[in-house]
Scaffold this active site. Sequence first.
Site, PDB file in Angstrom:
ATOM      1  N   ASP A  38     -18.042  -9.638   8.550  1.00 15.73           N
ATOM      2  CA  ASP A  38     -18.738  -9.133   7.366  1.00 15.73           C
ATOM      3  C   ASP A  38     -18.982 -10.272   6.377  1.00 15.73           C
ATOM      4  OD1 ASP A  38     -18.524  -6.744   8.560  1.00 15.73           O
ATOM      5  OD2 ASP A  38     -17.210  -5.812   7.065  1.00 15.73           O
ATOM      6  N   SER A  87     -42.143  21.933  16.171  1.00 16.83           N
ATOM      7  CA  SER A  87     -40.736  22.273  16.422  1.00 16.83           C
ATOM      8  C   SER A  87     -40.608  22.592  17.907  1.00 16.83           C
ATOM      9  CB  SER A  87     -40.302  23.433  15.546  1.00 16.83           C
ATOM     10  OG  SER A  87     -41.004  24.567  15.936  1.00 16.83           O
ATOM     11  N   LEU A  88     -39.473  23.120  18.318  1.00 16.36           N
ATOM     12  CA  LEU A  88     -39.233  23.367  19.741  1.00 16.36           C
ATOM     13  C   LEU A  88     -38.947  24.838  19.982  1.00 16.36           C
ATOM     14  CD1 LEU A  88     -36.798  20.385  20.393  1.00 16.36           C
ATOM     15  CD2 LEU A  88     -39.056  20.638  21.417  1.00 16.36           C
ATOM     16  N   LYS A 128     -30.030  17.108  21.891  1.00 12.77           N
ATOM     17  CA  LYS A 128     -30.696  17.602  20.688  1.00 12.77           C
ATOM     18  C   LYS A 128     -29.797  17.233  19.513  1.00 12.77           C
ATOM     19  CE  LYS A 128     -33.242  21.466  18.805  1.00 12.77           C
ATOM     20  NZ  LYS A 128     -32.783  21.361  17.434  1.00 12.77           N
ATOM     21  N   ARG A 149     -39.995  16.197   7.644  1.00 11.25           N
ATOM     22  CA  ARG A 149     -40.858  17.127   8.368  1.00 11.25           C
ATOM     23  C   ARG A 149     -41.481  18.151   7.428  1.00 11.25           C
ATOM     24  NH1 ARG A 149     -40.027  22.085  10.873  1.00 11.25           N
ATOM     25  NH2 ARG A 149     -41.486  22.478  12.560  1.00 11.25           N
ATOM     26  N   LYS A 302     -38.194  17.707  28.307  1.00  4.67           N
ATOM     27  CA  LYS A 302     -39.624  17.465  28.058  1.00  4.67           C
ATOM     28  C   LYS A 302     -40.293  17.047  29.362  1.00  4.67           C
ATOM     29  CE  LYS A 302     -38.563  15.807  23.451  1.00  4.67           C
ATOM     30  NZ  LYS A 302     -38.307  14.654  22.593  1.00  4.67           N
TER      31      LYS A 302
HETATM   32  S1  IVH Z   1     -38.760  16.825  20.010  1.00  5.16           S
HETATM   33  C1  IVH Z   1     -42.606  17.767  20.127  1.00  5.16           C
HETATM   34  N1  IVH Z   1     -36.404  15.888  20.618  1.00  5.16           N
HETATM   35  O1  IVH Z   1     -35.152  19.605  16.733  1.00  5.16           O
HETATM   36  C2  IVH Z   1     -41.343  18.358  19.752  1.00  5.16           C
HETATM   37  N2  IVH Z   1     -36.621  17.181  18.659  1.00  5.16           N
HETATM   38  O2  IVH Z   1     -35.995  22.325  16.848  1.00  5.16           O
HETATM   39  C3  IVH Z   1     -40.762  17.734  18.578  1.00  5.16           C
HETATM   40  N3  IVH Z   1     -34.540  17.436  17.414  1.00  5.16           N
HETATM   41  O3  IVH Z   1     -37.735  19.234  14.390  1.00  5.16           O
HETATM   42  C4  IVH Z   1     -39.337  17.658  18.592  1.00  5.16           C
HETATM   43  N4  IVH Z   1     -33.282  16.216  18.732  1.00  5.16           N
HETATM   44  O4  IVH Z   1     -35.702  17.702  14.195  1.00  5.16           O
HETATM   45  C5  IVH Z   1     -37.118  16.611  19.755  1.00  5.16           C
HETATM   46  N5  IVH Z   1     -34.371  14.952  21.259  1.00  5.16           N
HETATM   47  C6  IVH Z   1     -35.091  15.674  20.401  1.00  5.16           C
HETATM   48  C7  IVH Z   1     -34.528  16.249  19.253  1.00  5.16           C
HETATM   49  C8  IVH Z   1     -35.326  17.004  18.401  1.00  5.16           C
HETATM   50  C9  IVH Z   1     -33.318  16.923  17.628  1.00  5.16           C
HETATM   51  C10 IVH Z   1     -34.898  18.309  16.278  1.00  5.16           C
HETATM   52  C11 IVH Z   1     -36.118  17.878  15.517  1.00  5.16           C
HETATM   53  C12 IVH Z   1     -37.063  19.029  15.587  1.00  5.16           C
HETATM   54  C13 IVH Z   1     -36.140  20.165  15.885  1.00  5.16           C
HETATM   55  C14 IVH Z   1     -36.864  21.274  16.597  1.00  5.16           C
END
Ligand code: IVH
Length: 686
Positions: A38, A87-88, A128, A149, A302
């Site tokens: 540090d 969102s998902l 996630k 967001r 995905k």
């Molecule tokens: S993809 C195209 N990947 O979950 C889809 N989201 O429930 C966009 N999140 O708003 C999101 N980990 O804040 C994606 N590996 C991940 C994620 C993730 C956390 C959150 C993100 C999103 C929310 C949707």
Amino acid sequence: MTEPTSKPTAATQITLLSEQLEALNRAYHLDDDPLVTDAEYDRLFRELETLEAAHPELLTALSPTQRVGATPRDGFQKVRHALPMLSLSNAFADDEVVDFDRRLSDLIGLEANEQGGCEAIEYLAEPKLDGLAISLRYEQGELVSAATRGDGTTGENVTANIRTIRVIPLKLLGDDWPELLEVRGEVFMARAAFAGLNVRQQAQGEKLFANPRNAAAGSLRQLDPQVTANRPLTLFCYGWGEHSGQLADHHRQVLEQLGSWGLPICPLIKVVSGVAGCHDYYQQMVEQRPDLAYEIDGVVFKVNRRSWQAEVGQVARAPRWAIARKFPAEEALTRLLAIDVQVGRTGAITPVARLEPVQVGGVVVTNATLHNEDEIRRKKLRIGGRVIVRRAGDVIPQVVGMAPDSFTDDPGTLNSVDDFQMPKLCPECDAVIVREQGEAAYRCSGGLSCPAQRKQAIWHFASRTAMDIDGLGEKLVDQLVDAGLLASVADIYRLEHGQLAGLDRMADKSAANLIAAIDNSCQTTLGRFIFALGIRHVGEATGVAIADNFGSMAGLLAADLATLEQIADVGPVVALSLREFLDEPHNRQVVDELLQLGIQWPVIEPKQQAEQTLAGKTFVITGTFSRPRPEIKADLVRLGARVTGSVSKKTDWVAVGDSPGSKADKAAELGLAVINEAQLDQLIEG
Ligand code: IVH
């Protein structure tokens, strides 16, 4: 005379230092691999600051010294996202992932193979993350803005705060990035960082955060970037928004590209095949979840091939090509039925919430710890109200707080917790409950008689440095207590061979050995006996010091607080603890029983209060001596010395016996006074 630093040299130096500091930031915050100390980092940072101060025309917003900027005057500006932040869709069970995969196969038009099944779709599987989504906009490789967001269409401009997060590059690495690139990811706080933040918050009398997600959100939405800069935030990128040029064909490859430009990518991402691959990944993450450095609330699958992503598109505000498989919720709402207290093995009294049974994280929860009385008041808990219960990993369930709507619940059924009073007597043994000065915890004073503390008390009593009953270890104590043969330490001396020999896994010989060991232990020393009673704060050396002072149990029993405080090694806290223990009638009864059952020690003359010939001197004792170390320690303490466990510059003498450990080497290294047993005895005898 020295030449003034010429501009090209300063400019080059500034660039090199900036790059070096950013590389160190990545190593430290992203790879957990600090490459320098540090102090060295700070030195480089100051060097850069000095150069920039001397050459203000060379200072740019991209400099590592400029991460913390000024407070935006009018709060956060609204920002419209060039491409919406989606969102998902969620899946809460395996079936829903099966349906998702089938739907995609149909949409993409995958042909059934000869076995009647379909070609497996390749998915990119990711954890996630439990934080908040952010969009970072890079133009010509430089971070120009960052937005939350918000509602997906419009977010808030949090650029000043995002710039303070050291894993986020202000400038992308390499030179093959698109001129315009929006990167999307999750800002979060690691568990350890969250715990550390709460400790600091508590020390400063600030509000505590309920979980890392709230802490991350609260930290990012600070108007003063200086505050955010001191909050341990981090980020993983999982996607992108608007961009110029072409990105790679597969989701996984794009993330790799982002990584190559210095953007942090979660190392747990993995390409998997079909539903089976998704299922395996989910299981792996369920297992790894408790050990991860950060909280995750599920996994995301995905479609890896981007042309297929484009083909299936989105519905409402979620892509059709991705799904979040959520873990069972770790938080749930339920009703607080009552607050009871529970007595721990060491006598600590903790309030417990009795809850209406509720599923949390896959198990039914009916009780949760409330830690202490202050917490009940701080959380404004109300019996009868609805509370949020949390179970993270394998920890004991906790009551996070009242549910936001609980105060609007029928107020007629609610009792204020001001009604909750810590009981005066232990619910297990009726002994008086005491609270140490300045401590949040209460404890039961019935150490020797309390059923909740029974096993611990007996085990301590029998241990080697106490009454030294060979063979009476933790397991056997458990067994004897469970069999109803031991209710207090006095019962040890009432055990009979016949009772022992009837026990599971107890051979005739072992039973005889144990009885012999118990008989042997009757001949002890007063110091050991006092220590064996398990009085809080009374360790081995204190036991010896007290014994030396009074010479008899009767003397100790009769001593008032002021007299106790006079003893070397006994301060006000120890004195009070002794008095509380001895004043508890149940404890005294057990002590009397022990003496009647034949425990005895050689009579010692009570020592006069010794002259403090070693006042203020610090000793370390290492190695084996001709008499027990606690005895030596007690002698030194009686003369006013301090005995510590580790050697430092502050140590005055290091007493070295046979086969000393590394402490002797350390003493030699520091050039401290090293003495042998004879010299030590001389010092003690004055
Ligand atoms: S993809 C195209 N990947 O979950 C889809 N989201 O429930 C966009 N999140 O708003 C999101 N980990 O804040 C994606 N590996 C991940 C994620 C993730 C956390 C959150 C993100 C999103 C929310 C949707």
